[in-house]
Design an enzyme around this catalytic site. Sequence first.
Site, PDB file in Angstrom:
ATOM      1  N   SER A  35       0.712  -1.376   0.115  1.00 46.41           N
ATOM      2  CA  SER A  35       0.101  -0.211  -0.352  1.00 46.41           C
ATOM      3  C   SER A  35       0.714   1.602  -0.032  1.00 46.41           C
ATOM      4  O   SER A  35       0.593   2.400   0.062  1.00 46.41           O
ATOM      5  CB  SER A  35      -1.168   0.238   1.106  1.00 46.41           C
ATOM      6  OG  SER A  35      -2.236  -0.621   1.062  1.00 46.41           O
TER       7      SER A  35
ATOM      8  N   LYS B 292       3.091   6.989   4.858  1.00 44.59           N
ATOM      9  CA  LYS B 292       2.131   5.865   4.255  1.00 44.59           C
ATOM     10  C   LYS B 292       2.933   5.312   4.231  1.00 44.59           C
ATOM     11  O   LYS B 292       3.797   4.343   4.005  1.00 44.59           O
ATOM     12  CB  LYS B 292       1.600   5.906   2.812  1.00 44.59           C
ATOM     13  CG  LYS B 292       1.432   4.883   2.176  1.00 44.59           C
ATOM     14  CD  LYS B 292      -0.224   5.621   2.841  1.00 44.59           C
ATOM     15  CE  LYS B 292      -1.404   3.919   2.169  1.00 44.59           C
ATOM     16  NZ  LYS B 292      -1.233   3.624   3.278  1.00 44.59           N
TER      17      LYS B 292
END
Length: 295
Positions: free
Chosen positions: A99, A237
């Site tokens: 991701s 992230k």
Amino acid sequence: MIRHPARILRTRLGAAVLAAATVFGTAGCGASAHGAVPRGATAVAAAERPLPGTIVRDDLRAVFDAAGVRGTFALLDVRTGSTTVVDRRRAETRLVPASTFKVPHALVALETGAVQSPGEVIPWDGTPQPFPDWERDMTMREAVQISNAAAFQVIARRIGPERERRWLHRLHYGNREIGTAADRFWLDGPLRISAVEQTRFLERLAARRLPASREHQRTVRELIRQEEGDGYALFAKSGWENAPGPGTGWWVGWVERGGHVHTFALNIGIGEAGDAGKRATVARELLRRLHVLPA
């Protein structure tokens, strides 16, 4: 496809795992010993290895040891161009981005018009997911925040393989390969990127120097802004291949502090669900010890 152990774990772990995984963002390969690399990893081409000026800080492996995980860390000082690494071999080894690819993927979605804005609702396609919170419609902004892989699979199908491939080359992202599964190439491979390459990509995004509109780059920056305080801003992230099963976990981003920018990338082997939260914990401790984040 998600492996059978992952489906078994889904009921057992439930919302508790999702919370642990998404506090820092979410969605590799198994844990490895220091100096080893995970299965499925690929070496970075010699021409793309760190330039002279790489600083090896293997004394900082103690931070990984204290957390009970194995992994690597790369830190790029944008001002000086020097790169600090823990476990250089693994830092130069390409792994599936999971991701963390949502960062360039959101940019590509906006640039191609596959998504008009971060507030556009992405419909759930009805397929069962490893985390119950993914099984609903949500905006792209929410999908980034809770790291909903299913929503970005819908986006990938809208973009299509040819545009995905062109943008990977345009952004010089990792090995730039998508293979034949146009909605899973960042989850299972063949797309791979090293920790060192992550820092270089993020350097260009932080400065809004990617070959894309500055407005869209600014939007993506805001999607991954984690916190501000004491004169600094943290953007990050996470990623977790094969979530919620064993795999490689990432935490990547940059810190802006006093007009100075440092980009970073950490990856660790996740052996059990409790390791997921260690991505951010270990990265933050390394950033503090390297005087990037305040003590």
